[in-house]
Design an enzyme around this catalytic site. Sequence first.
Site, short mmCIF file in Angstrom:
data_model
loop_
_atom_site.label_atom_id
_atom_site.label_comp_id
_atom_site.label_asym_id
_atom_site.label_seq_id
_atom_site.Cartn_x
_atom_site.Cartn_y
_atom_site.Cartn_z
N ASN A 121 0.83 -1.16 0.11
CA ASN A 121 -0.03 0.14 -0.05
C ASN A 121 0.78 1.44 -0.07
O ASN A 121 1.92 1.12 0.40
CB ASN A 121 -1.08 0.07 1.25
CG ASN A 121 -0.34 0.33 2.54
OD1 ASN A 121 0.31 -0.63 3.13
ND2 ASN A 121 -0.13 1.63 2.80
N CYS A 122 0.30 2.39 -0.51
CA CYS A 122 0.89 3.58 -0.26
C CYS A 122 0.16 4.46 0.74
O CYS A 122 -0.65 3.85 1.50
CB CYS A 122 1.24 4.33 -1.69
SG CYS A 122 -0.49 4.68 -2.58
N ALA A 123 -0.06 5.74 0.42
CA ALA A 123 -0.85 6.50 1.63
C ALA A 123 -2.27 6.23 1.30
O ALA A 123 -3.09 6.36 2.34
CB ALA A 123 -0.42 8.08 1.15
N ARG A 158 -3.71 3.79 -1.35
CA ARG A 158 -3.94 2.77 -2.40
C ARG A 158 -3.57 1.51 -1.75
O ARG A 158 -2.43 1.37 -1.20
CB ARG A 158 -3.47 3.23 -3.74
CG ARG A 158 -4.21 4.19 -4.60
CD ARG A 158 -3.35 4.49 -5.78
NE ARG A 158 -2.39 5.55 -5.54
CZ ARG A 158 -1.63 5.92 -6.52
NH1 ARG A 158 -1.68 5.40 -7.80
NH2 ARG A 158 -0.66 6.95 -6.41
#
Length: 540
Positions: free
Chosen positions: A469-471, A473
């Site tokens: 995951n990113c911030a 997504r």
Amino acid sequence: MLSHIQRFGGAMFTPVLLFPFAGIVVGIAIMLQNPLFVGETLTTPDNLFAQVVHIIEEGGWTVFRNMPLIFAVGLPVGLARQAHGRACLAVLVSFLTWNYFINAMGVTWGHYFGVDFNAEPIAGSGLTMVAGIKTLDTSIVGAIVISGFVTAIHNHFYEKQLPVFLGIFQGSSFVVIMAFLAMIPCAWLTLFGWPKVQMGIESLQIFLRNAGALGVWVYTFLERILIPTGLHHFIYGPFVFGPAVVEGGIQLYWAQHLQEFSQSTMPLKSLFPEGGFALHGNSKVFGCLGIALALYSTAAPENRARIAGLLIPATLTAMLVGITEPLEFTFLFISPVLFAVHAFLAASMVTLMYMCGVVGNMGGGLLDQFLPQNWIPMFHNHSSMVLTQIGIGMAFTGIYFLLFRMLILRFDLKTPGRAEIDVKLYSKADYKASRNQTTAATTKVARQDQAAAFLEALGGTGNILRVNNCATRLRITVSDIAMTQSDEVFKALGAHGVVRHGNSIQVIVGLHVPQVRDQIETLMNVTSSSEIKSMTEAVL
């Protein structure tokens, strides 16, 4: 290849998310030590208030003074396939080992590499201190490379079975052993190649400084336009956290000189011209407001109350903390042209600000960077710059609104509130109803239920190869993309959008994505354990 690069970009968010709070602490502490704000009495060295503020400030510097180490340890959280904590430990040991090797080789053979390890590790020397080790200043670039390399070793060797008499060396110990051997040539290659990279960085600094407004425009445009790919981290990372334009990165340099800049009456652009490369947060504060107003005004009248419920939190998230994806992905997949216009306007706004003398460290939002690190401490001596920035920003809010509204109406773009679909968030019950399993009224989705529904929509545990995951997504690699549900199903479960590329799928969830990822991994582990137990019982 693209999916691997995206995984790096998403993993970088783990350490990056530590910076906003640290920046607020340092900014407020520096402001409270400025006689212009608190008076001369409270800033004398023997004053208790000044002493307490200084102590707090030193704590706030922890993240900034140890960025390479923090990036090295933080990246495995997003890159390791299993045993994330053990991967972080292996990377920490290996990263320190790599720096010790560099130190030993540099002291012994530094003259062969053109590096003087007897010099003091100051700016411009090419040297720095990492955890008490004098080493080459590779900044976060070296940390990212070594961390990614060791994490790959962890992913490959962590579960390798050794003979019984060597069992004590299995798992993390074996990973560290393999990494130890790998760090020797890595250290040699670093000593051989990094001084040349430093020369290239110096050339880049000269070019960008000479390019002036054009360099700022290109930088900002790329930072925005690459958001859908997740590659924008690699645009701003070397500038904000690395040595692309100033030693240690703009974030660190600005914080270190904040008090000096705030007390000077010279134009900030003269003091810190490199600050033009950290103005991309202006599109988050001013641009996103105009976009939201355009989306609201073009929605059908009967849908405006509901679309406001979606736009208000998404816009506040963008403006206050600088996370724009919930809003940007609202219109990105409906009309990529709008996103291209957004990137063009963002770059143009920032460039105009820079040409009018606006510089600083403003890549985030109002709460984490604009107010504590820029507007409040700078207002006393640089109020004209702040007011100029706000004036240009508000003008572009109007331009964003008018242009987006015109394009939406002219081309009849089906932005939220205009399409023939309900404007709402959906629950798991609605998802089941869409598959003719049951009917139920819309209810608020519990995050655990949402994680379970996402897992099912992704084709189940057996279809998932990697979770990241990113911030905002989820980044998933699946075995068979055909086993995943349609984008509409994911949106019905509360996703803001879906991006597909080969066997990779990104589900835009929101700021609570780390919790959703953890819950998905927990559900996957439970499923895997159940399968193993069933197989064991079958054998017995």
